[in-house]
Design an enzyme around this catalytic site. Sequence first.
Site, short mmCIF file in Angstrom:
data_model
loop_
_atom_site.label_atom_id
_atom_site.label_comp_id
_atom_site.label_asym_id
_atom_site.label_seq_id
_atom_site.Cartn_x
_atom_site.Cartn_y
_atom_site.Cartn_z
N GLU A 8 0.90 -1.17 0.03
CA GLU A 8 0.04 -0.10 0.06
C GLU A 8 0.90 1.16 -0.17
O GLU A 8 0.57 2.28 -0.95
CB GLU A 8 -1.01 -0.10 1.23
CG GLU A 8 -2.20 -0.81 1.05
CD GLU A 8 -3.14 -0.95 2.20
OE1 GLU A 8 -3.25 0.01 2.93
OE2 GLU A 8 -3.68 -2.18 2.63
N ASP A 81 -2.47 -4.63 3.64
CA ASP A 81 -2.65 -4.82 4.91
C ASP A 81 -3.71 -5.99 5.05
O ASP A 81 -4.56 -6.23 4.20
CB ASP A 81 -3.32 -3.67 5.64
CG ASP A 81 -2.27 -2.42 5.75
OD1 ASP A 81 -1.20 -2.63 5.65
OD2 ASP A 81 -2.56 -1.12 5.79
N ASP A 83 -6.35 -6.22 7.36
CA ASP A 83 -7.79 -5.96 7.50
C ASP A 83 -8.67 -5.85 6.25
O ASP A 83 -8.10 -6.15 5.13
CB ASP A 83 -7.87 -4.75 8.61
CG ASP A 83 -7.40 -3.52 7.93
OD1 ASP A 83 -6.81 -3.28 6.63
OD2 ASP A 83 -7.16 -2.48 8.42
N GLU A 85 -10.12 -3.46 4.81
CA GLU A 85 -9.75 -2.35 3.93
C GLU A 85 -8.53 -2.72 3.08
O GLU A 85 -8.53 -2.87 1.80
CB GLU A 85 -9.35 -1.05 4.55
CG GLU A 85 -9.56 0.19 3.87
CD GLU A 85 -10.79 0.44 3.57
OE1 GLU A 85 -11.24 1.02 2.60
OE2 GLU A 85 -11.81 -0.02 4.62
N TYR A 283 1.01 -4.39 13.46
CA TYR A 283 -0.01 -3.69 12.57
C TYR A 283 -0.80 -2.76 13.77
O TYR A 283 -1.13 -3.54 14.82
CB TYR A 283 -0.92 -4.62 12.14
CG TYR A 283 -1.82 -3.91 10.96
CD1 TYR A 283 -1.28 -2.94 10.04
CD2 TYR A 283 -2.95 -4.25 11.08
CE1 TYR A 283 -2.25 -2.41 9.08
CE2 TYR A 283 -3.93 -3.51 10.21
CZ TYR A 283 -3.48 -2.62 9.15
OH TYR A 283 -4.31 -1.91 8.26
N ARG A 285 -3.85 -1.34 13.49
CA ARG A 285 -5.35 -1.21 13.44
C ARG A 285 -5.75 -2.62 13.85
O ARG A 285 -5.95 -3.46 13.26
CB ARG A 285 -5.89 -0.97 12.10
CG ARG A 285 -5.80 0.54 12.02
CD ARG A 285 -6.54 1.04 10.49
NE ARG A 285 -6.08 0.75 9.12
CZ ARG A 285 -5.15 1.66 8.76
NH1 ARG A 285 -5.05 2.81 9.20
NH2 ARG A 285 -4.49 1.36 7.60
N HIS A 328 -4.75 -10.04 14.47
CA HIS A 328 -4.77 -10.91 15.20
C HIS A 328 -3.88 -10.84 16.51
O HIS A 328 -3.82 -11.72 17.26
CB HIS A 328 -4.33 -12.27 14.57
CG HIS A 328 -5.08 -12.57 13.31
ND1 HIS A 328 -6.45 -12.79 13.39
CD2 HIS A 328 -4.79 -12.29 11.86
CE1 HIS A 328 -6.99 -12.80 11.94
NE2 HIS A 328 -5.96 -12.58 11.21
#
Length: 666
Positions: A8, A81, A83, A85, A283, A285, A328
């Site tokens: 990203e 990523d 998640d 998104e 990560y 988020r 996680h």
Amino acid sequence: MKNLVIVESPAKAKTIEKFLGADFKVVSCKGHIRDLVDGNAAIDIDNNFQPHYEVPPEKETLVKELKKLVKQAEIIWLATDEDREGEAISWHLFEVLKLNKENTKRIVFNEITKPAIQKAVSNPRDIDNFLVDAQQARRILDRLVGYGLSPVLWKQVRPKLSAGRVQSVAVRLVVEREREIIDFHEKSEYKIIAIFNTSKGKSLRAELPKRYKTEEEALKFIESLVQAKFNVTNIEVKPTYRNPSPPFTTSTLQQEASRKLGYDVTRTMQLAQKLYENGHISYMRTDSVNLSQTAIDGAKNEILSAYGQPFLHSRNFATKSENAQEAHEAIRPTYFNVHEAGSTPQEKRLYDLIWKRSIASQMSKAELEKTIISIANSNNQEILRAEGEVMKFEGFLKVYFESTDDDLETEEMEGILPAVSVGEQLLPISVVGEERYSKHAPRYSEASLVKKLEELGIGRPSTYAPTIQTIQKRGYIITETRPAFQRTVKRIWLKDNQISQTIESENFGAEKNKLFPSDIGMLVTDFLAQNFKDIMDYGFTAAVEKEFDEIAKGLKSWQNMLDEFYKPFQISVENTTKTGERVNGERILGKDPISGLTVLVRMGQYGPMVQLGARDETETPKYASLLSTQRMETVELGDAIKMLSIMNNGFVYNDLPVTVGNGSYG
């Protein structure tokens, strides 16, 4: 080129390329490469909510470059990523770049380290379409709500307004808290504090557990202590302990960075993103407090080498949220033996906070001894109490002490008490009855609003910061620091068996970086709450989040979910539009004593204002804008008349009228 890895962000690309070697080229797609088209054409409601996407003009060159690189590569690795998104970005890349399933691999990792990247490459998977569906459902639903509500607001409240599914509920929380504060009536009561000298000349502070509601009651009690003898009647010593907090999730990091470092929610996430992309933390988020075994082992080695075996207590925390699946693992340092990381002082301070919280979570509990000394007097039955704590073993407090929610760094550790014995007589130095005022509920800070949203089950880790940013950008919520007010407080003293009274001033009500609703924010909230009860209902909004989670697990069809939501929503839009009534929050303040005209406050085209003369009283009403510190709900008749007289003063200079206006700077 054998392998093309698409991530990203450019910063992440540089970090990952170092770990993968010459056979891999790592490039960045710089976030989403396509989004819903503008306007109502974005979603074909009649065709099962089919979305229509487009590559925005600013991404067209990048997409062309990516297509060229794809043609040159044997294997495409989508490393966005982990998640929803990130999953959706990978899916959009797959669609736009026309990738083949045979040579496209999806990889995810929780941290940017060589072992994590190599493990991801060894364990590729396909794109998770359920996660993509959940992201698409959220995006489509938010667009439907925004495009459905905004025209209604333009027509019936004011042009250029907008509303959002989660944002409007967040504004409602701030508005309700403000009204709670407006309706609050403070009350005073008297707290009794006594200072004694022990037989060994040490100072001892004690309090009466109960409060007196009136000055008369407090005075009567203090008068009863004239010539009293004081002695220790009981000493209670009991062991107590404190356990460390879990490692950070997105919301707890935002809260603690706000309290301890003064960072707003958006700033915290920007700094955490940099730390993550440069391989310093996991990560950022996440709503999980879980730690991997590798992380637990890393913390264990660090604690043993730095503090020793007594300070070690390896543990894993259970995540309270049943839907914690955005990532996680909790937010933690990549390597616990790295004590400092980050390229700016702000990043270093945030890393230090993350490191300390993570290490503390794997340390022993703090052991304390709580002492309560009971002090009787010879003149009445009331018992004064002195309380203190003695640290027996620091445990995790050697590294980290969690702040409290009210932004006031309260010192939780109570003082060490002097040694006394049961029956010992104490010499009174002073007894004071202090007038204390009750406090209203605190206004939200950005971080405490995030905490409330999380408690209600509204939003997810990736949505907190954008939600708060959006409601501030729209002008519905304002972050302000306000100076303290002054008030007088009474104190009743007993010294040397003589009673005296003093009146002193104290500061109160200072606000630092707190969220205030604007008048338009309050007006829009009331309008939406009246006409769109489901959209503004906390339980309903939380239930929608759970449905997204069900879609992500493959338990529910995203089209069915949207259909269930959209039909009743569309009926509400149509019913509200039919009434067509304009809402301006008008409130009559009274009559102008000179002209006899009605004075009112309302929302005008350019903001809140006071008006002299209703439409049926005069053809030429006079107006004055409210000051930034005034609110439509609380402005009074006297304030309005004063402002109108300044704005419409009748001054003339060189035969031209002079007017006074409330401009951008005052």
